[in-house]
Design an enzyme around this catalytic site. Structure first.
Site, PDB file in Angstrom:
ATOM      1  N   GLY A  29       5.002 -27.371   0.835  1.00 10.44           N
ATOM      2  CA  GLY A  29       5.731 -26.650  -0.225  1.00 10.44           C
ATOM      3  C   GLY A  29       5.945 -25.184   0.083  1.00 10.44           C
ATOM      4  CB  ALA A  30       5.973 -23.310   3.180  1.00  4.82           C
ATOM      5  CB  SER A  31      11.057 -24.427   0.372  1.00  3.31           C
ATOM      6  OG  SER A  31      10.773 -24.809  -0.962  1.00  3.31           O
TER       7      SER A  31
ATOM      8  CB  SER B 233      12.095 -29.248   4.285  1.00  2.00           C
ATOM      9  OG  SER B 233      12.361 -30.551   4.799  1.00  2.00           O
TER      10      SER B 233
ATOM     11  CG  ASN C 109       1.653 -24.172  -2.047  1.00  5.95           C
ATOM     12  OD1 ASN C 109       1.212 -23.424  -2.924  1.00  5.95           O
ATOM     13  ND2 ASN C 109       2.966 -24.369  -1.893  1.00  5.95           N
TER      14      ASN C 109
ATOM     15  CE1 TYR D  10       0.468 -28.095 -12.192  1.00  4.90           C
ATOM     16  CE2 TYR D  10      -0.941 -26.788 -13.638  1.00  4.90           C
ATOM     17  CZ  TYR D  10      -0.207 -26.918 -12.464  1.00  4.90           C
ATOM     18  OH  TYR D  10      -0.174 -25.883 -11.553  1.00  4.90           O
TER      19      TYR D  10
ATOM     20  CB  ALA E 247      -4.773 -35.749 -15.180  1.00  2.00           C
TER      21      ALA E 247
ATOM     22  CE  LYS F 184      -1.980 -28.107  -9.511  1.00  2.00           C
ATOM     23  NZ  LYS F 184      -1.659 -27.984  -8.082  1.00  2.00           N
TER      24      LYS F 184
HETATM   25  N1  NAP Z   1       3.232 -20.597 -10.364  1.00  2.00           N
HETATM   26  C1  NAP Z   1       2.080 -20.605 -10.994  1.00  2.00           C
HETATM   27  O1  NAP Z   1       1.893 -19.855 -11.975  1.00  2.00           O
HETATM   28  C2  NAP Z   1       0.961 -21.479 -10.528  1.00  2.00           C
HETATM   29  C3  NAP Z   1      -0.280 -21.310 -11.140  1.00  2.00           C
HETATM   30  C4  NAP Z   1      -1.338 -22.101 -10.734  1.00  2.00           C
HETATM   31  C5  NAP Z   1      -1.153 -23.035  -9.746  1.00  2.00           C
HETATM   32  N2  NAP Z   1       0.066 -23.187  -9.162  1.00  2.00           N
HETATM   33  C6  NAP Z   1       0.179 -24.198  -8.106  1.00  2.00           C
HETATM   34  O2  NAP Z   1       0.618 -23.563  -6.934  1.00  2.00           O
HETATM   35  C7  NAP Z   1       1.388 -24.472  -6.151  1.00  2.00           C
HETATM   36  C8  NAP Z   1       2.734 -23.841  -5.826  1.00  2.00           C
HETATM   37  O3  NAP Z   1       3.367 -23.492  -7.044  1.00  2.00           O
HETATM   38  P1  NAP Z   1       4.662 -22.559  -7.113  1.00  2.00           P
HETATM   39  O4  NAP Z   1       4.625 -21.875  -8.408  1.00  2.00           O
HETATM   40  O5  NAP Z   1       4.808 -21.777  -5.859  1.00  2.00           O
HETATM   41  O6  NAP Z   1       5.791 -23.703  -7.208  1.00  2.00           O
HETATM   42  P2  NAP Z   1       7.341 -23.690  -6.802  1.00  2.00           P
HETATM   43  O7  NAP Z   1       7.844 -22.296  -6.685  1.00  2.00           O
HETATM   44  O8  NAP Z   1       7.991 -24.625  -7.759  1.00  2.00           O
HETATM   45  O9  NAP Z   1       7.292 -24.364  -5.339  1.00  2.00           O
HETATM   46  C9  NAP Z   1       6.804 -25.667  -5.195  1.00  2.00           C
HETATM   47  C10 NAP Z   1       6.937 -26.110  -3.762  1.00  2.00           C
HETATM   48  O10 NAP Z   1       6.469 -27.476  -3.663  1.00  2.00           O
HETATM   49  C11 NAP Z   1       7.492 -28.255  -3.038  1.00  2.00           C
HETATM   50  N3  NAP Z   1       7.435 -29.647  -3.506  1.00  2.00           N
HETATM   51  C12 NAP Z   1       7.597 -30.107  -4.761  1.00  2.00           C
HETATM   52  N4  NAP Z   1       7.468 -31.444  -4.777  1.00  2.00           N
HETATM   53  C13 NAP Z   1       7.223 -31.826  -3.502  1.00  2.00           C
HETATM   54  C14 NAP Z   1       6.998 -33.075  -2.861  1.00  2.00           C
HETATM   55  N5  NAP Z   1       7.023 -34.248  -3.533  1.00  2.00           N
HETATM   56  N6  NAP Z   1       6.772 -33.092  -1.526  1.00  2.00           N
HETATM   57  C15 NAP Z   1       6.769 -31.945  -0.822  1.00  2.00           C
HETATM   58  N7  NAP Z   1       6.981 -30.738  -1.352  1.00  2.00           N
HETATM   59  C16 NAP Z   1       7.212 -30.680  -2.683  1.00  2.00           C
HETATM   60  C17 NAP Z   1       8.798 -27.554  -3.404  1.00  2.00           C
HETATM   61  O11 NAP Z   1       9.810 -27.922  -2.498  1.00  2.00           O
HETATM   62  P3  NAP Z   1      11.339 -28.092  -3.048  1.00  2.00           P
HETATM   63  O12 NAP Z   1      11.670 -26.826  -3.760  1.00  2.00           O
HETATM   64  O13 NAP Z   1      12.139 -28.336  -1.834  1.00  2.00           O
HETATM   65  O14 NAP Z   1      11.287 -29.267  -3.988  1.00  2.00           O
HETATM   66  C18 NAP Z   1       8.376 -26.095  -3.258  1.00  2.00           C
HETATM   67  O15 NAP Z   1       8.392 -25.719  -1.898  1.00  2.00           O
HETATM   68  C19 NAP Z   1       1.490 -25.751  -6.983  1.00  2.00           C
HETATM   69  O16 NAP Z   1       0.517 -26.664  -6.556  1.00  2.00           O
HETATM   70  C20 NAP Z   1       1.195 -25.273  -8.384  1.00  2.00           C
HETATM   71  O17 NAP Z   1       0.657 -26.304  -9.187  1.00  2.00           O
HETATM   72  C21 NAP Z   1       1.129 -22.423  -9.536  1.00  2.00           C
END
Ligand code: NAP
Length: 221
Positions: free
Chosen positions: A10-12, A35, A63, A128, A130, A132
């Site tokens: 999920g590094a996009s 990707s 991630n 969610y 469940a 985490k």
């Molecule tokens: N943002 C927050 O406030 C927050 C807080 C606590 C924890 N987190 C956790 O941190 C992590 C990253 O969150 P973020 O906020 O950076 O999310 P984000 O901006 O929505 O990015 C999510 C990434 O995961 C990829 N992804 C989604 N479904 C996927 C799948 N089935 N297979 C492979 N890749 C997939 C997406 O790729 P595409 O875009 O190509 O789909 C994107 O690169 C997550 O685990 C989230 O639960 C986030």
């Protein structure tokens, strides 16, 4: 000496991109940032195929994650399968594939990006939370199982981070209210999460394993 290979899912964008940018900047690792299409966490077949092409992974950063919000009586079967598949079963399946090469190397690092909603919870987050809470359990179990191979496993639990996911799930007026309850008065920037990940995977981390590390600006304090 060969560089260690780091796989970041999920590094996009968002937190994953910030981790990848920081790790790339350090220039001490070989970096894999597949990707969504190349490595789909919700597909066991995709995980197997990707790992067959990349048999040696020294460091895994789980991630990628999604957050489909909803009241418990509105959860669809699809939501259940997608959330559990992407956030929990996918990471476990990926760990299963990469651990043999870590064992063979006699060292490894796994960081699972969890959430504060894996420590406590909130309405509309049944699935969610469940995933985490369970991911934090996976971290603890694996730290015990893999410690003898010098494989260190930790969970990072961010609070609110300024990413697309947060912008999508938290309306602007709610954001202001939440910020007022955070001791540091703001959301984290993705890079602030990345810095701790970089430390956890580094050779400076020799003794932290099995932990759920909270980075939330004091929100849960
Ligand atoms: N943002 C927050 O406030 C927050 C807080 C606590 C924890 N987190 C956790 O941190 C992590 C990253 O969150 P973020 O906020 O950076 O999310 P984000 O901006 O929505 O990015 C999510 C990434 O995961 C990829 N992804 C989604 N479904 C996927 C799948 N089935 N297979 C492979 N890749 C997939 C997406 O790729 P595409 O875009 O190509 O789909 C994107 O690169 C997550 O685990 C989230 O639960 C986030």
């Amino acid at each position: 000496m060969n560089k260690q290979t780091v796989l970041i899912t999920g590094a996009s964008k968002g937190i994953g991109k910030a981790i990848a940018d920081l790790v790339r900047e350090q220039n001490i690792y070989d970096l894999l940032t597949p990707s969504h299409h190349d490595l789909d966490l919700s597909s066991r077949e995709s995980i197997k195929n990707y790992c067959a092409q990349h048999p040696t992974i020294d460091i895994l950063i789980n991630n990628a994650g999604i957050n489909i919000l909803g009241a418990v009586d509105s959860i669809s079967d699809d939501d259940m399968d997608t959330m559990l598949g992407t956030n929990l079963m996918g990471p476990i399946a990926l760990i299963r594939e990469v651990v043999p090469s870590m064992k063979a190397a006699g060292s490894g690092r796994i960081v699972n990006i969890s959430s504060i909603w894996g420590i406590r919870s909130k309405e509309n987050r049944t699935l969610y939370s469940a995933t985490k809470f369970a991911l934090n359990g996976v971290t603890k179990a694996l730290s015990r199982e893999l410690g003898e191979h010098n494989i260190l496993v930790n969970s990072l639990c961010p609070g609110y981070v300024n990413t697309e996911l947060t912008q999508k799930n938290v309306p602007p007026e709610e954001q202001q209210k939440i910020k007022a309850t955070i001791p540091l008065g703001r959301f984290a920037e993705p890079n602030e999460i990345a810095k701790t990940v970089a430390f956890l995977i580094s050779s400076d981390n020799t003794y932290i394993t099995g932990q759920t590390i909270i980075i939330d600006g004091g929100f849960l304090a």
